[in-house]
Design a protein around this motif. Structure first.
Motif: not given
Ligand code: IPD
Ligand code: CA
Ligand code: CA
Length: 275
Positions: A44-67
């Protein structure tokens, strides 16, 4: 496909690859109980980290609400992420689980992805542009009599005080439908309503990351989503029902007499304002 949705898909596929790899060796995983019947693994954690890393690389200023990592950042744009919906199924090798990612702008969900890594099935929607399963446009079912309908649900393992009211709903619907299913991954259940495989769905005690992407799939496939009073506060209350427009009203009629005060008000305050 909208470029933003494309990045969400990329993130979901990366998470799916991590999940698929780990599914080959489930015995090696370390599992922790967050609370009763609420499990989390390093997948769960590795998958979440990968998602956030991918999104942040394009949208560094966006907020996150992750489980798993919670809320971070302050922006009009919020990514709502369930890295592995259906963890209990996954840990048992029961092949019904998914990755769910949505983007809200000023509280309104604009894009949603539900990715089923077992079948390599990608459900996507952007507001106003329809819902798709891979390349196929999705429409909710056309059934108009509840007695002919297959209805999905989730069992309320965390909201134990509500179990009696829930089982009364279950009993009532058992005799008034063609059948009830509890597949075990809410995001995929909602995708199944969008795809017309389920005619309706209800559950109590869900979190925003379970619902965000799936609810957009349903509305873009011509279905309706509401709380158990047919209104729009499901993100706040965690009580949700959905269906094709004809079945939505009939489901509401059966569920309403069983509602408790808690089911009406709910507990998921952090999502206030999402829709
Ligand atoms: C769970 C699944 C399940 C639903 C639970 C959720 P998780 O998500 O969606 O179907 O009944 O309420 O918490 O914990 O596996 O991400
Ligand atoms: Ca979930
Ligand atoms: Ca999860």
């Amino acid at each position: 496909m909208h470029p933003t949705l494309n990045f969400a898909v990329k993130a979901a596929r990366r998470a799916g690859a991590i999940i698929n790899r780990a599914s080959d060796n489930l015995d090696a995983l370390t599992v922790r109980h967050k609370s009763l019947n609420d499990l989390v693994s390093e997948v769960d954690r590795a998958a979440e980290d990968a998602i956030i890393e991918t999104l942040k690389s394009v949208y560094p200023d966006h907020a996150i609400l992750a489980e798993e990592s919670g809320a971070s950042g302050d922006s009009e744009y919020v990514w709502i992420i369930d890295p592995l919906d259906g963890t209990t199924n996954f840990l048992h090798g029961f092949p019904v689980y998914a990755v769910s990612i949505a983007l809200a702008h000023k509280g309104r969900i604009q894009h949603g992805v539900v990715y089923d890594p077992v079948h390599n099935d990608l459900y996507t929607a952007s507001r106003g542009s329809g819902a798709f399963l891979n390349d196929r446009r999705l429409r909710v079912s056309k059934r108009d009599k509840l007695i002919d309908c297959l209805i999905g649900t989730g069992f309320p393992f965390r909201v134990s005080a509500e179990i009696d009211a829930y089982t009364a709903m279950f009993k009532d619907l058992t005799t008034k439908t063609a059948g009830i299913r509890r597949p075990g991954a809410a995001a995929l259940d909602l995708a199944s309503v969008a795809a017309g495989r389920l005619d309706g769905f209800w559950e109590i005690g869900l979190s925003p990351w379970d619902m965000a992407a799936g609810t957009l799939l349903i509305s873009e496939a011509g279905g309706l989503v509401g709380d158990l009073q047919g209104e729009s506060s499901y993100m706040e209350s965690g009580s949700i029902m959905a269906g094709n427009p004809k079945i939505f009203a009939q489901l509401l009629q059966v569920l309403q007499p069983h509602l408790t005060a808690k089911m009406k008000s709910g507990t998921n305050r952090p999502a206030a304002g999402l829709r």
